[in-house]
Scaffold this motif. Structure first.
Motif, PDB file in Angstrom:
ATOM      1  N   ALA A   1       1.010  -1.314   0.379  1.00 21.81           N
ATOM      2  CA  ALA A   1      -0.442  -0.260  -0.210  1.00 21.81           C
ATOM      3  C   ALA A   1       0.390   1.469   0.211  1.00 21.81           C
ATOM      4  CB  ALA A   1      -0.710   0.385   0.844  1.00 21.81           C
ATOM      5  N   GLY A   2       0.231   1.989  -1.210  1.00 21.17           N
ATOM      6  CA  GLY A   2       1.361   3.040  -0.992  1.00 21.17           C
ATOM      7  C   GLY A   2       2.418   3.237  -2.021  1.00 21.17           C
ATOM      8  N   GLN A   3       3.074   2.357  -2.579  1.00 22.61           N
ATOM      9  CA  GLN A   3       4.192   2.480  -3.505  1.00 22.61           C
ATOM     10  C   GLN A   3       3.794   2.136  -4.316  1.00 22.61           C
ATOM     11  OE1 GLN A   3       6.816  -1.031  -1.721  1.00 22.61           O
ATOM     12  NE2 GLN A   3       6.199  -0.966  -0.053  1.00 22.61           N
ATOM     13  N   LYS A   4       4.330   2.712  -5.345  1.00 26.08           N
ATOM     14  CA  LYS A   4       4.647   2.889  -7.028  1.00 26.08           C
ATOM     15  C   LYS A   4       5.318   0.951  -7.431  1.00 26.08           C
ATOM     16  CE  LYS A   4       5.032   5.758 -10.818  1.00 26.08           C
ATOM     17  NZ  LYS A   4       5.616   7.021 -11.772  1.00 26.08           N
ATOM     18  N   LEU A   5       4.521   0.327  -8.223  1.00 29.78           N
ATOM     19  CA  LEU A   5       5.064  -0.996  -8.862  1.00 29.78           C
ATOM     20  C   LEU A   5       4.934  -0.913 -10.838  1.00 29.78           C
ATOM     21  CD1 LEU A   5       5.934  -3.269  -8.126  1.00 29.78           C
ATOM     22  CD2 LEU A   5       3.076  -4.161  -8.206  1.00 29.78           C
TER      23      LEU A   5
ATOM     24  N   ILE B   1      -2.474  -9.655  -7.311  1.00 31.31           N
ATOM     25  CA  ILE B   1      -2.277  -8.805  -9.060  1.00 31.31           C
ATOM     26  C   ILE B   1      -1.450  -7.356  -8.630  1.00 31.31           C
ATOM     27  CG2 ILE B   1      -4.753 -10.382  -9.105  1.00 31.31           C
ATOM     28  CD1 ILE B   1      -6.272  -7.515  -8.738  1.00 31.31           C
ATOM     29  N   GLU B   2      -1.234  -6.988 -10.048  1.00 31.22           N
ATOM     30  CA  GLU B   2      -0.549  -6.011 -10.433  1.00 31.22           C
ATOM     31  C   GLU B   2      -1.499  -4.693 -10.567  1.00 31.22           C
ATOM     32  OE1 GLU B   2      -1.803  -6.292 -15.400  1.00 31.22           O
ATOM     33  OE2 GLU B   2       0.265  -5.343 -14.496  1.00 31.22           O
ATOM     34  N   PRO B   3      -1.432  -3.603  -9.790  1.00 29.04           N
ATOM     35  CA  PRO B   3      -2.158  -2.465  -9.819  1.00 29.04           C
ATOM     36  C   PRO B   3      -2.759  -1.981 -11.273  1.00 29.04           C
ATOM     37  CG  PRO B   3      -0.097  -1.740  -9.049  1.00 29.04           C
ATOM     38  CD  PRO B   3      -0.543  -2.920  -8.913  1.00 29.04           C
ATOM     39  N   ARG B   4      -4.249  -1.310 -11.140  1.00 29.10           N
ATOM     40  CA  ARG B   4      -4.442  -1.027 -11.628  1.00 29.10           C
ATOM     41  C   ARG B   4      -5.392  -0.105 -11.101  1.00 29.10           C
ATOM     42  NH1 ARG B   4      -5.342  -4.805 -15.881  1.00 29.10           N
ATOM     43  NH2 ARG B   4      -6.018  -3.135 -16.977  1.00 29.10           N
TER      44      ARG B   4
END
Length: 455
Positions: A379-383, A428-431
């Motif tokens: 949470a809060g991290q850029k992926l 799952i990847e962030p969308r």
């Protein structure tokens, strides 16, 4: 007559008994008749009695007295300790020496009773398999029955013309482990060079998902209750206030960056609008012409000066100046080095402290990041392209609390919570939601030529 006498003598020699007993005393048993009482008493057989008496005499000679007159205490004794040497010489315990093991090891020569009769088992063993039966039917060109009792054409591919069995890849599926340690490869030597296959090592990469310990369904905060405690409700309100302030600060920073970009773009556009494209001011053009004319006139009037060759004195003077500058530079460097020698230990200790502090800081940051990853996930991290959202704080104001289940209003979204949980646990990847865009191409309407011709 001679033959008869020889036979008589042979018979008499075979029936003649021994004249001595087993004890050595003379025997009286060779008398042929015992019709008289006197002869019977004289020739009675007492060999067993004599043997017993002789045995008692032998015992008396060996032990001093007969065994019959010896007490039990002299003949027997009770051994309490046992013989240690005898115990070592005996065989160790073995299950094969047990009586139960010997009984179970015995097998009868009578065959066991089968659940089926012998005729049935023979018939079952001699039954034909389906593949063999299908093969014989194909050879004999007999009609084969398919599903729903339909006749299958044997000449059709896949319906009897060939045996369609499983491939080797399907048979050996699930037995190959790509990450197992490879077997030792044999070195192939063909006389020219040595060829050895390259072994592929499994990647030693740890996944972020292994360090995350966030549960699938996180226990909600106590302040989200319909009748929460005052302290828990105030704490949740403070969390929501901090999250909103953080969002507003980020929005202000983004607005400032956009404003700077827009102002610089407007300045560039204003400068371009002052002049028409491809045109220059008259002053600039005139200045360029004057400079070019002056340059051309000077070139024509003054010839280009060639560098003069230095004399020997000038070259020696230049070499002497260079050597003096080099010597001064070396002296200054030596002086700086001599000044640094006394403080070398201090510098080393200072550098060691600095490096240790930096390493401790890196370790602390690494531990904090790992702990944050365990507690909050991603949470809060850029992926990748997008940032993993933290999720909104669901809280109600004081006047919105219902304080009863009858007047409770539904809050939150279960689908959104599950989707955010999957993203934060690195499943799952962030969308981001993809909104429908407006149509870029305009609709072109035109009238056909045939529509123009009407009567």
């Amino acid at each position: 007559m001679a033959k008869v006498s020889l036979a008589k003598t042979t018979a008499s020699s075979t029936t003649k008994k021994s004249t001595k007993t087993s004890t050595g005393a003379p025997s009286q048993l060779n008398q042929s008749s015992r019709k008289g009482k006197r002869a019977w008493r004289k020739n009675v057989d007492i060999q067993d009695v004599e043997e017993g008496l002789e045995g008692m005499r032998a015992e008396e000679r060996v032990t001093g007295k007969t065994l019959q007159s010896t007490t039990d205490q002299d003949l027997f004794q009770i051994d309490v300790t046992g013989d240690a040497q005898l115990r070592n010489s005996l065989q160790r315990f073995s299950r094969s020496q047990l009586t139960s093991t010997k009984i179970l090891a015995e097998r009868s020569a009578v065959p066991a009773v089968f659940s089926r009769s012998s005729t049935a088992s023979k018939k079952w063993k001699s039954s034909m398999s389906h593949e063999e039966k299908a093969r014989l039917l194909r050879i004999g060109k007999r009609p084969q029955k398919g599903p729903f009792n339909s006749v299958v054409d044997p000449t059709e591919f896949g319906a009897g013309s060939a045996i369609l069995e499983l491939s080797e890849a399907v048979k050996s599926s699930g037995t190959y482990d790509p990450w197992a340690s490879p077997p030792e490869q044999e070195v192939i030597q063909d006389g020219l060079e040595t060829v050895q296959k390259r072994t592929v090592k499994p990647p030693a990469v740890t996944h972020v998902r292994d360090a995350i310990q966030v549960p699938a369904v996180v226990e909600p905060h106590r302040g989200t209750s319909y009748n929460p405690p005052v302290q828990a409700h105030q704490e949740l309100l403070l969390q929501a206030h901090e999250a909103e302030e953080r969002r507003l600060r980020e929005a202000e920073k983004l607005a400032e960056v956009k404003e700077k970009i827009e102002s610089s773009r407007r300045e560039v556009e204003a400068e371009d609008l002052m002049l028409a494209p491809g045109m220059k001011l008259q002053e600039d053009v005139a200045g360029d012409d004057d400079e070019s004319a002056e340059g051309e006139g000077e070139g024509e009037m003054l010839a280009k000066r060639q560098p003069q060759r230095k004399t020997k004195a000038q070259r020696e003077k230049a070499a002497r100046l260079r050597s003096e500058k080099r010597e001064l530079a070396e002296r200054a460097a030596r002086k700086r080095m001599m000044a640094m020698i006394p403080s070398a230990k201090t510098l080393r200790r200072t550098n060691a402290k600095l490096m240790s502090s930096r390493e401790a800081e890196r370790a602390r940051k690494r531990t904090a990041a790992l702990e944050r990853l365990k507690q909050r996930g991603l949470a809060g991290q850029k992926l990748g392209k997008h940032k993993v959202p933290e999720g909104p704080v669901d809280v109600q104001l004081g006047e919105e609390l219902s304080e009863s289940l009858r007047a409770l209003k539904p809050e939150g979204n279960l689908f959104r919570d599950r989707f955010l949980s999957l993203q934060q646990r690195a499943l799952i990847e962030p969308r981001v939601p993809v909104l429908p865009k407006k149509r870029r191409l305009k609709m072109v309407e035109y009238e056909k030529h045939s529509a123009k011709r009407f009567e």
